[in-house]
Design a protein around this motif. Structure first.
Motif, PDB file in Angstrom:
ATOM      1  N   LEU A  22      44.871  31.169  -6.562  1.00  0.00           N
ATOM      2  CA  LEU A  22      44.602  31.886  -7.811  1.00  0.00           C
ATOM      3  C   LEU A  22      43.185  32.443  -7.839  1.00  0.00           C
ATOM      4  CD1 LEU A  22      45.767  32.670 -10.551  1.00  0.00           C
ATOM      5  CD2 LEU A  22      44.860  30.534 -11.452  1.00  0.00           C
ATOM      6  N   VAL A  23      42.215  31.686  -7.419  1.00  0.00           N
ATOM      7  CA  VAL A  23      40.820  32.163  -7.377  1.00  0.00           C
ATOM      8  C   VAL A  23      40.689  33.324  -6.401  1.00  0.00           C
ATOM      9  CG1 VAL A  23      38.488  31.510  -6.647  1.00  0.00           C
ATOM     10  CG2 VAL A  23      39.792  30.011  -8.143  1.00  0.00           C
ATOM     11  N   ASP A  24      41.335  33.210  -5.243  1.00  0.00           N
ATOM     12  CA  ASP A  24      41.284  34.295  -4.261  1.00  0.00           C
ATOM     13  C   ASP A  24      41.928  35.557  -4.816  1.00  0.00           C
ATOM     14  OD1 ASP A  24      40.812  35.390  -1.598  1.00  0.00           O
ATOM     15  OD2 ASP A  24      43.002  35.359  -1.440  1.00  0.00           O
ATOM     16  N   HIS A  25      43.034  35.408  -5.505  1.00  0.00           N
ATOM     17  CA  HIS A  25      43.721  36.571  -6.077  1.00  0.00           C
ATOM     18  C   HIS A  25      42.873  37.230  -7.161  1.00  0.00           C
ATOM     19  CE1 HIS A  25      46.884  39.138  -7.551  1.00  0.00           C
ATOM     20  NE2 HIS A  25      46.722  38.646  -8.764  1.00  0.00           N
ATOM     21  N   LEU A  26      42.267  36.449  -8.012  1.00  0.00           N
ATOM     22  CA  LEU A  26      41.471  37.018  -9.104  1.00  0.00           C
ATOM     23  C   LEU A  26      40.203  37.691  -8.609  1.00  0.00           C
ATOM     24  CD1 LEU A  26      41.851  34.257 -11.821  1.00  0.00           C
ATOM     25  CD2 LEU A  26      43.019  36.454 -11.683  1.00  0.00           C
ATOM     26  N   ASN A  27      39.699  37.311  -7.453  1.00  0.00           N
ATOM     27  CA  ASN A  27      38.499  37.925  -6.893  1.00  0.00           C
ATOM     28  C   ASN A  27      38.807  39.019  -5.886  1.00  0.00           C
ATOM     29  OD1 ASN A  27      36.647  36.372  -8.352  1.00  0.00           O
ATOM     30  ND2 ASN A  27      36.913  34.669  -6.945  1.00  0.00           N
ATOM     31  N   SER A  28      40.063  39.361  -5.695  1.00  0.00           N
ATOM     32  CA  SER A  28      40.430  40.344  -4.687  1.00  0.00           C
ATOM     33  C   SER A  28      40.212  41.768  -5.196  1.00  0.00           C
ATOM     34  CB  SER A  28      41.897  40.164  -4.293  1.00  0.00           C
ATOM     35  OG  SER A  28      42.733  40.564  -5.365  1.00  0.00           O
ATOM     36  N   PRO A  29      39.933  42.711  -4.280  1.00  0.00           N
ATOM     37  CA  PRO A  29      39.783  44.106  -4.666  1.00  0.00           C
ATOM     38  C   PRO A  29      41.068  44.699  -5.239  1.00  0.00           C
ATOM     39  CG  PRO A  29      39.003  43.755  -2.426  1.00  0.00           C
ATOM     40  CD  PRO A  29      39.624  42.485  -2.878  1.00  0.00           C
ATOM     41  N   THR A  30      42.191  44.240  -4.777  1.00  0.00           N
ATOM     42  CA  THR A  30      43.467  44.742  -5.293  1.00  0.00           C
ATOM     43  C   THR A  30      43.641  44.391  -6.763  1.00  0.00           C
ATOM     44  OG1 THR A  30      44.435  44.476  -3.114  1.00  0.00           O
ATOM     45  CG2 THR A  30      45.956  44.697  -4.950  1.00  0.00           C
ATOM     46  N   PHE A  31      43.280  43.186  -7.134  1.00  0.00           N
ATOM     47  CA  PHE A  31      43.381  42.788  -8.528  1.00  0.00           C
ATOM     48  C   PHE A  31      42.417  43.598  -9.387  1.00  0.00           C
ATOM     49  CE2 PHE A  31      42.310  40.047 -12.146  1.00  0.00           C
ATOM     50  CZ  PHE A  31      43.580  39.854 -12.663  1.00  0.00           C
TER      51      PHE A  31
END
Length: 64
Positions: A22-31
């Motif tokens: 979840l942390v990786d997803h929220l910090n991703s450029p795609t998000f």
């Protein structure tokens, strides 16, 4: 005979992995891009704040 693992430890590891994903997803450029923060003009960014229509179209009285 003693169990090879404890149930609560497996659940803790799975929750930790879910938190990392979840942390990786929220910090991703795609998000960030999907949220309109990717320095790309999206429909929500292009809306005219002075427009009277919810879609951003100019008011009929202001058209010249």
């Amino acid at each position: 005979m003693q169990a090879a693992y404890k149930r609560y430890r497996v659940i803790l590891v799975l929750v930790a992995v879910l938190g990392l994903v979840l942390v990786d997803h929220l910090n991703s450029p795609t998000f960030a891009f999907n949220m309109g923060k990717g320095n790309v003009e999206t429909t929500l960014n292009q809306r005219d704040s002075t427009a009277c229509a919810p879609c951003g179209a100019p008011c009929p009285s202001s058209r010249d």
